[in-house]
Design an enzyme around this catalytic site. Structure first.
Site, PDB file in Angstrom:
ATOM      1  N   CYS A  69     -16.610   0.932  -0.007  1.00 51.04           N
ATOM      2  CA  CYS A  69     -15.399   0.167   0.318  1.00 51.04           C
ATOM      3  C   CYS A  69     -15.048   0.257   1.794  1.00 51.04           C
ATOM      4  O   CYS A  69     -14.355  -0.613   2.311  1.00 51.04           O
ATOM      5  CB  CYS A  69     -14.238   0.655  -0.539  1.00 51.04           C
ATOM      6  SG  CYS A  69     -13.846   2.395  -0.276  1.00 51.04           S
TER       7      CYS A  69
ATOM      8  N   ARG B 134     -13.457  -9.266   0.849  1.00 52.74           N
ATOM      9  CA  ARG B 134     -12.040  -8.932   0.634  1.00 52.74           C
ATOM     10  C   ARG B 134     -11.180 -10.164   0.891  1.00 52.74           C
ATOM     11  O   ARG B 134     -10.205 -10.417   0.190  1.00 52.74           O
ATOM     12  CB  ARG B 134     -11.605  -7.787   1.573  1.00 52.74           C
ATOM     13  CG  ARG B 134     -12.303  -6.447   1.346  1.00 52.74           C
ATOM     14  CD  ARG B 134     -11.909  -5.833   0.018  1.00 52.74           C
ATOM     15  NE  ARG B 134     -10.463  -5.719  -0.116  1.00 52.74           N
ATOM     16  CZ  ARG B 134      -9.730  -4.725   0.396  1.00 52.74           C
ATOM     17  NH1 ARG B 134     -10.311  -3.732   1.036  1.00 52.74           N
ATOM     18  NH2 ARG B 134      -8.414  -4.698   0.219  1.00 52.74           N
TER      19      ARG B 134
ATOM     20  N   ASP C 190     -17.664   6.405  -1.914  1.00 48.26           N
ATOM     21  CA  ASP C 190     -16.458   6.308  -1.084  1.00 48.26           C
ATOM     22  C   ASP C 190     -16.234   7.698  -0.486  1.00 48.26           C
ATOM     23  O   ASP C 190     -16.909   8.675  -0.876  1.00 48.26           O
ATOM     24  CB  ASP C 190     -15.269   5.854  -1.954  1.00 48.26           C
ATOM     25  CG  ASP C 190     -13.961   5.721  -1.171  1.00 48.26           C
ATOM     26  OD1 ASP C 190     -14.015   5.592   0.073  1.00 48.26           O
ATOM     27  OD2 ASP C 190     -12.881   5.759  -1.804  1.00 48.26           O
TER      28      ASP C 190
ATOM     29  N   ARG D 164       0.880  -1.178   0.000  1.00 48.06           N
ATOM     30  CA  ARG D 164       0.000   0.000   0.000  1.00 48.06           C
ATOM     31  C   ARG D 164       0.909   1.217   0.000  1.00 48.06           C
ATOM     32  O   ARG D 164       1.536   1.532   1.027  1.00 48.06           O
ATOM     33  CB  ARG D 164      -0.936   0.012   1.208  1.00 48.06           C
ATOM     34  CG  ARG D 164      -1.722   1.308   1.337  1.00 48.06           C
ATOM     35  CD  ARG D 164      -2.890   1.236   2.289  1.00 48.06           C
ATOM     36  NE  ARG D 164      -3.964   0.431   1.748  1.00 48.06           N
ATOM     37  CZ  ARG D 164      -5.221   0.420   2.236  1.00 48.06           C
ATOM     38  NH1 ARG D 164      -5.534   1.170   3.270  1.00 48.06           N
ATOM     39  NH2 ARG D 164      -6.136  -0.336   1.682  1.00 48.06           N
TER      40      ARG D 164
ATOM     41  N   HIS E  55      -7.196   0.730  -6.600  1.00 48.27           N
ATOM     42  CA  HIS E  55      -7.413  -0.219  -5.494  1.00 48.27           C
ATOM     43  C   HIS E  55      -8.039  -1.491  -6.073  1.00 48.27           C
ATOM     44  O   HIS E  55      -9.205  -1.808  -5.836  1.00 48.27           O
ATOM     45  CB  HIS E  55      -8.334   0.436  -4.463  1.00 48.27           C
ATOM     46  CG  HIS E  55      -8.312  -0.218  -3.114  1.00 48.27           C
ATOM     47  ND1 HIS E  55      -7.502  -1.286  -2.800  1.00 48.27           N
ATOM     48  CD2 HIS E  55      -9.019   0.053  -1.966  1.00 48.27           C
ATOM     49  CE1 HIS E  55      -7.702  -1.633  -1.544  1.00 48.27           C
ATOM     50  NE2 HIS E  55      -8.611  -0.851  -1.014  1.00 48.27           N
TER      51      HIS E  55
ATOM     52  N   GLN F   5      -9.815  -4.233  -3.876  1.00 46.02           N
ATOM     53  CA  GLN F   5     -11.170  -3.820  -3.486  1.00 46.02           C
ATOM     54  C   GLN F   5     -12.146  -4.100  -4.629  1.00 46.02           C
ATOM     55  O   GLN F   5     -13.239  -4.634  -4.417  1.00 46.02           O
ATOM     56  CB  GLN F   5     -11.173  -2.329  -3.149  1.00 46.02           C
ATOM     57  CG  GLN F   5     -12.531  -1.782  -2.782  1.00 46.02           C
ATOM     58  CD  GLN F   5     -13.043  -2.340  -1.455  1.00 46.02           C
ATOM     59  OE1 GLN F   5     -12.356  -2.260  -0.463  1.00 46.02           O
ATOM     60  NE2 GLN F   5     -14.228  -2.901  -1.466  1.00 46.02           N
TER      61      GLN F   5
HETATM   62  N1   CP Z   1     -11.419  -0.697   1.893  1.00 43.94           N
HETATM   63  C1   CP Z   1     -10.168  -0.719   2.389  1.00 43.94           C
HETATM   64  O1   CP Z   1      -9.189  -0.908   1.684  1.00 43.94           O
HETATM   65  O2   CP Z   1     -10.094  -0.508   3.738  1.00 43.94           O
HETATM   66  P1   CP Z   1      -8.761  -0.312   4.579  1.00 43.94           P
HETATM   67  O3   CP Z   1      -8.185   1.041   4.219  1.00 43.94           O
HETATM   68  O4   CP Z   1      -9.216  -0.361   6.009  1.00 43.94           O
HETATM   69  O5   CP Z   1      -7.791  -1.398   4.241  1.00 43.94           O
HETATM   70  N1  NVA Z   2     -10.313   6.279  -1.426  1.00 42.61           N
HETATM   71  C1  NVA Z   2      -9.927   5.875  -0.115  1.00 42.61           C
HETATM   72  C2  NVA Z   2     -10.042   4.397   0.020  1.00 42.61           C
HETATM   73  C3  NVA Z   2      -9.730   3.853   1.377  1.00 42.61           C
HETATM   74  C4  NVA Z   2      -9.852   2.365   1.436  1.00 42.61           C
HETATM   75  C5  NVA Z   2      -8.499   6.331   0.186  1.00 42.61           C
HETATM   76  O1  NVA Z   2      -7.633   6.180  -0.673  1.00 42.61           O
HETATM   77  O2  NVA Z   2      -8.283   6.842   1.286  1.00 42.61           O
END
Ligand code: CP
Ligand code: NVA
Length: 306
Positions: A264, A292, A225, A107, A134, A137
């Site tokens: 998400c 997930r 989101d 990440r 992502h 997701q």
């Molecule tokens: N949806 C998602 O990726 O959640 P987290 O940021 O908690 O991993």
């Molecule tokens: N769009 C959000 C998704 C979190 C899972 C972010 O990047 O913060």
């Protein structure tokens, strides 16, 4: 060796194969204790290194459990605690992670770093979210939609709000799987050029509009989101601009009678969605979050199985 970097790298057949595998794995272990291995653990002895430069709840927990159920183990690495946080390069970090792990879930703050990592690593690299996309997701989203409707082909998925990483991967996933994707976002906070180019290249399957009601009308899935992604916050003044895209009961009423609501997570009740919707009967967000795990088991097997 195969990475999992973006949905757009995959074909529709690929997605169906991953979704079938995820569903098979999910069904096979229904009712078993979470910590128990699968009957026939596909990745025994394999070690997943999870490197997070941003916070995570779902991705962290689901990858950890996924590799354990498949017979392997995981190590959770915080970017700030590695020498990476003191300036060691992504390239050298990738070389070291490749020595001590069989796969990397990353990440990252910058998508470019993910690509650099994938270019150097000697083991599969999985995109666990970047500023751009992502895909893990999105695969879980497809699984959830397919469980609900038995198909994705011909369904209309409307995403309302910020044209962010989640929206981009969802768009790629829905289109690749044969559905129709609609994005409604403020004209003042438009999608970036790459997002618009993908939409233009899939004209007829993707619609970009600035009216939430127009996008929601007759849709099978309503998705939103946060308006403020990690590291890409728009500033508090943007809340007023996003307000017409908040998912509330009136907006849900524009969708098909059987429409479901997806998010998400994490959610901000009262901002992008009201509690009445996310905690209401059309919401499938908890199943979506649970999926997930199953989607990522399929991804891990796809990347790692011999
Ligand atoms: N949806 C998602 O990726 O959640 P987290 O940021 O908690 O991993
Ligand atoms: N769009 C959000 C998704 C979190 C899972 C972010 O990047 O913060």
């Amino acid at each position: 060796m195969r990475h999992f970097l973006d949905i757009r790298d995959r074909t529709g057949e690929d997605l169906v194969r991953l979704l079938d595998l995820a569903k098979r794995l999910k069904t096979a272990r229904a009712g078993r204790p979470k910590g128990a291995c699968d009957d026939d653990p596909a990745l025994a002895g394999r070690r997943l290194l999870m490197l997070f430069e941003k916070p995570s709840t779902r991705t962290r927990l689901s990858f950890d459990l996924a590799i354990r159920q498949l017979g392997g183990d995981a190590l959770d690495l915080d970017g700030a605690k590695l020498q990476l946080g003191r300036g060691e390069s992504i390239e050298d970090t990738a070389r070291i992670l490749s020595l001590f792990g069989d796969a990397i879930a990353f990440r990252g703050r910058r998508h470019a770093d993910l690509l650099t990592m994938a270019g150097v690593a000697r083991v599969p690299v999985i995109n666990a979210l970047t500023d751009r996309s992502h895909p893990c997701q999105a695969l879980a989203d497809l699984l959830t939609i397919r469980e609900e409707f038995g198909r994705i082909e011909g369904l209309a998925v409307a995403y309302l709000g910020d044209a962010n990483n989640v929206a981009r991967s969802l768009m790629e996933a829905v289109v690749t799987a044969g559905g129709e994707f609609r994005l409604a976002c403020p004209a003042d906070i438009p999608p970036d050029e790459d997002f618009r180019a993908f939409a233009a290249a899939h004209e007829g399957r993707v619609r970009l509009v600035h009216d939430a009601g127009e996008a929601a009308t007759g849709a099978d899935v309503i998705y939103t989101d946060t308006w403020h992604s990690m590291g890409l916050e728009h500033g508090e003044e943007a809340n007023a601009i996003f307000a017409p895209f908040r998912v509330d009961a009136a907006l849900m009423a524009r969708a098909a009678d059987h429409a479901i609501f997806l998010h998400c997570l994490p959610a901000h009740r009262g901002e992008e969605v009201v509690a009445e919707v996310i905690d209401g009967p059309a919401s499938r967000v908890w199943r979506q979050a649970e999926n997930r795990l199953h989607a990522q088991k399929a991804i891990l097997i796809d990347c790692l199985a011999d």
